[in-house]
Design a protein around this motif. Structure first.
Motif, PDB file in Angstrom:
ATOM      1  N   MET A   1       0.854  -1.206   0.000  1.00  0.00           N
ATOM      2  CA  MET A   1       0.000   0.000   0.000  1.00  0.00           C
ATOM      3  C   MET A   1       0.883   1.248   0.000  1.00  0.00           C
ATOM      4  N   GLU A   2       0.579   2.157  -0.928  1.00  0.00           N
ATOM      5  CA  GLU A   2       1.434   3.329  -1.137  1.00  0.00           C
ATOM      6  C   GLU A   2       0.896   4.543  -0.369  1.00  0.00           C
ATOM      7  N   ARG A   3       1.815   5.451  -0.001  1.00  0.00           N
ATOM      8  CA  ARG A   3       1.417   6.725   0.623  1.00  0.00           C
ATOM      9  C   ARG A   3       1.979   7.894  -0.168  1.00  0.00           C
ATOM     10  N   THR A   4       1.257   9.012  -0.144  1.00  0.00           N
ATOM     11  CA  THR A   4       1.764  10.227  -0.800  1.00  0.00           C
ATOM     12  C   THR A   4       1.526  11.447   0.097  1.00  0.00           C
ATOM     13  N   TYR A   5       2.314  12.475  -0.167  1.00  0.00           N
ATOM     14  CA  TYR A   5       2.137  13.756   0.529  1.00  0.00           C
ATOM     15  C   TYR A   5       1.407  14.728  -0.400  1.00  0.00           C
ATOM     16  N   LEU A   6       0.254  15.213   0.049  1.00  0.00           N
ATOM     17  CA  LEU A   6      -0.508  16.216  -0.710  1.00  0.00           C
ATOM     18  C   LEU A   6      -0.630  17.463   0.152  1.00  0.00           C
ATOM     19  N   MET A   7      -0.623  18.616  -0.488  1.00  0.00           N
ATOM     20  CA  MET A   7      -0.687  19.869   0.274  1.00  0.00           C
ATOM     21  C   MET A   7      -1.536  20.881  -0.495  1.00  0.00           C
TER      22      MET A   7
ATOM     23  N   VAL B   1      -1.375  13.381   4.363  1.00  0.00           N
ATOM     24  CA  VAL B   1      -0.830  12.126   3.846  1.00  0.00           C
ATOM     25  C   VAL B   1      -2.017  11.235   3.486  1.00  0.00           C
ATOM     26  N   TRP B   2      -1.977  10.699   2.272  1.00  0.00           N
ATOM     27  CA  TRP B   2      -3.044   9.804   1.791  1.00  0.00           C
ATOM     28  C   TRP B   2      -2.439   8.458   1.429  1.00  0.00           C
ATOM     29  N   GLU B   3      -3.260   7.423   1.566  1.00  0.00           N
ATOM     30  CA  GLU B   3      -2.810   6.055   1.322  1.00  0.00           C
ATOM     31  C   GLU B   3      -3.749   5.351   0.344  1.00  0.00           C
ATOM     32  N   GLY B   4      -3.194   4.472  -0.468  1.00  0.00           N
ATOM     33  CA  GLY B   4      -4.031   3.659  -1.366  1.00  0.00           C
ATOM     34  C   GLY B   4      -3.215   3.082  -2.500  1.00  0.00           C
ATOM     35  N   ASN B   5      -3.854   2.218  -3.275  1.00  0.00           N
ATOM     36  CA  ASN B   5      -3.183   1.620  -4.428  1.00  0.00           C
ATOM     37  C   ASN B   5      -2.797   2.707  -5.424  1.00  0.00           C
ATOM     38  N   ASN B   6      -1.514   2.757  -5.775  1.00  0.00           N
ATOM     39  CA  ASN B   6      -1.020   3.725  -6.771  1.00  0.00           C
ATOM     40  C   ASN B   6      -1.395   5.162  -6.450  1.00  0.00           C
ATOM     41  N   VAL B   7      -1.505   5.504  -5.166  1.00  0.00           N
ATOM     42  CA  VAL B   7      -2.000   6.839  -4.809  1.00  0.00           C
ATOM     43  C   VAL B   7      -1.077   7.956  -5.313  1.00  0.00           C
ATOM     44  N   ILE B   8       0.227   7.691  -5.448  1.00  0.00           N
ATOM     45  CA  ILE B   8       1.138   8.765  -5.888  1.00  0.00           C
ATOM     46  C   ILE B   8       0.777   9.228  -7.297  1.00  0.00           C
ATOM     47  N   SER B   9       0.702   8.287  -8.236  1.00  0.00           N
ATOM     48  CA  SER B   9       0.433   8.714  -9.609  1.00  0.00           C
ATOM     49  C   SER B   9      -1.036   9.055  -9.823  1.00  0.00           C
ATOM     50  N   THR B  10      -1.938   8.363  -9.154  1.00  0.00           N
ATOM     51  CA  THR B  10      -3.371   8.675  -9.329  1.00  0.00           C
ATOM     52  C   THR B  10      -3.680  10.063  -8.783  1.00  0.00           C
ATOM     53  N   ALA B  11      -3.073  10.439  -7.658  1.00  0.00           N
ATOM     54  CA  ALA B  11      -3.299  11.785  -7.117  1.00  0.00           C
ATOM     55  C   ALA B  11      -2.787  12.835  -8.102  1.00  0.00           C
ATOM     56  N   ARG B  12      -1.623  12.572  -8.732  1.00  0.00           N
ATOM     57  CA  ARG B  12      -1.090  13.520  -9.724  1.00  0.00           C
ATOM     58  C   ARG B  12      -2.069  13.659 -10.900  1.00  0.00           C
ATOM     59  N   THR B  13      -2.666  12.543 -11.317  1.00  0.00           N
ATOM     60  CA  THR B  13      -3.657  12.597 -12.408  1.00  0.00           C
ATOM     61  C   THR B  13      -4.875  13.414 -11.975  1.00  0.00           C
TER      62      THR B  13
ATOM     63  N   GLN C   1      -3.340  30.308 -12.827  1.00  0.00           N
ATOM     64  CA  GLN C   1      -1.926  30.668 -12.987  1.00  0.00           C
ATOM     65  C   GLN C   1      -1.012  29.561 -12.472  1.00  0.00           C
ATOM     66  N   VAL C   2       0.140  29.376 -13.146  1.00  0.00           N
ATOM     67  CA  VAL C   2       1.087  28.327 -12.753  1.00  0.00           C
ATOM     68  C   VAL C   2       1.649  28.573 -11.360  1.00  0.00           C
ATOM     69  N   SER C   3       1.770  29.835 -10.983  1.00  0.00           N
ATOM     70  CA  SER C   3       2.346  30.153  -9.676  1.00  0.00           C
ATOM     71  C   SER C   3       1.363  29.896  -8.526  1.00  0.00           C
ATOM     72  N   MET C   4       0.081  29.826  -8.839  1.00  0.00           N
ATOM     73  CA  MET C   4      -0.935  29.555  -7.802  1.00  0.00           C
ATOM     74  C   MET C   4      -1.809  28.415  -8.322  1.00  0.00           C
ATOM     75  N   ASN C   5      -1.304  27.199  -8.133  1.00  0.00           N
ATOM     76  CA  ASN C   5      -1.991  26.059  -8.743  1.00  0.00           C
ATOM     77  C   ASN C   5      -2.624  25.114  -7.717  1.00  0.00           C
ATOM     78  N   VAL C   6      -3.023  25.678  -6.589  1.00  0.00           N
ATOM     79  CA  VAL C   6      -3.978  25.061  -5.650  1.00  0.00           C
ATOM     80  C   VAL C   6      -3.445  23.905  -4.795  1.00  0.00           C
ATOM     81  N   ILE C   7      -2.683  23.000  -5.417  1.00  0.00           N
ATOM     82  CA  ILE C   7      -2.315  21.775  -4.689  1.00  0.00           C
ATOM     83  C   ILE C   7      -0.938  21.282  -5.102  1.00  0.00           C
ATOM     84  N   HIS C   8      -0.239  20.687  -4.153  1.00  0.00           N
ATOM     85  CA  HIS C   8       1.028  19.994  -4.414  1.00  0.00           C
ATOM     86  C   HIS C   8       0.821  18.506  -4.183  1.00  0.00           C
ATOM     87  N   GLY C   9       1.492  17.684  -4.988  1.00  0.00           N
ATOM     88  CA  GLY C   9       1.503  16.242  -4.741  1.00  0.00           C
ATOM     89  C   GLY C   9       2.863  15.655  -5.043  1.00  0.00           C
ATOM     90  N   SER C  10       3.316  14.723  -4.208  1.00  0.00           N
ATOM     91  CA  SER C  10       4.606  14.052  -4.442  1.00  0.00           C
ATOM     92  C   SER C  10       4.623  13.429  -5.836  1.00  0.00           C
TER      93      SER C  10
END
Ligand code: RTP
Ligand code: MG
Length: 147
Positions: free
Chosen positions: A1-7, A74-86, A108-117
């Protein structure tokens, strides 16, 4: 099970998007492991975005990300890193597909709401910057057998 950092970045917090964004990841079937509203110090911001320190936009990026509270998760789940980016959409919200978080809420690119690993290595590094081991909740949700 994968984890990712989202902000959720300061623009997302200011624009009342915390609930909407958390809801998207919950409904998708991911599990929230940790979360907090926090304001980044300059040092933490420079560490978090260290890979970009030679880029021309680094100063602007650090000043923006420290300009107000962020919602760190921090979120957890199958393939959460790439799925969150999608689910987030491409870096530049002007080009991000409708239906993605950046496509729906950013301009705007400088204010794009969310970060994900962007990789397992980044996720491990970034989770450790923002959370202590004892703040990470390991638990089972019964609904997970359906997703
Ligand atoms: P993030 O790290 O925030 O999740 O975004 P990302 O992976 O999609 O994009 P990345 O290449 O890591 O860039 C980090 C952040 O820097 C800002 N940026 N500004 N002014 C510019 O040309 C420019 N390019 C990038 C963006 O806010 C991006 O999220
Ligand atoms: Mg990045």
């Amino acid at each position: 099970m994968e984890r990712t950092y989202l902000m959720i970045k300061p623009d997302g917090v200011q624009r009342n998007l915390i609930g909407e964004i958390v809801s998207r990841f919950e409904k998708k079937g991911f599990t929230l492991v940790a979360a907090k509203l926090t304001t980044l110090s300059k040092e933490t911001a420079e560490t978090h975005y260290g890979e970009h320190k030679e880029r021309p936009f680094f100063g602007e990026l650090v000043s923006f990300i420290t300009s107000g509270p962020v919602f760190a998760m921090v979120w957890e789940g199958n393939n959460v890193i790439s799925t969150a980016r999608t689910m987030m959409g491409t870096t530049n919200p002007a080009e991000a597909a409708p239906g993605t978080i950046r496509g729906d809420y950013g301009v705007q690119v400088s204010m794009n709401v969310i970060h994900g690993s962007d990789s397992p290595e980044s996720a491990e590094r970034e989770i450790a910057i923002f959370f202590k081991e004892e703040e990470l909740n390991t638990y089972e949700k019964n609904v997970n057998k359906w997703v």
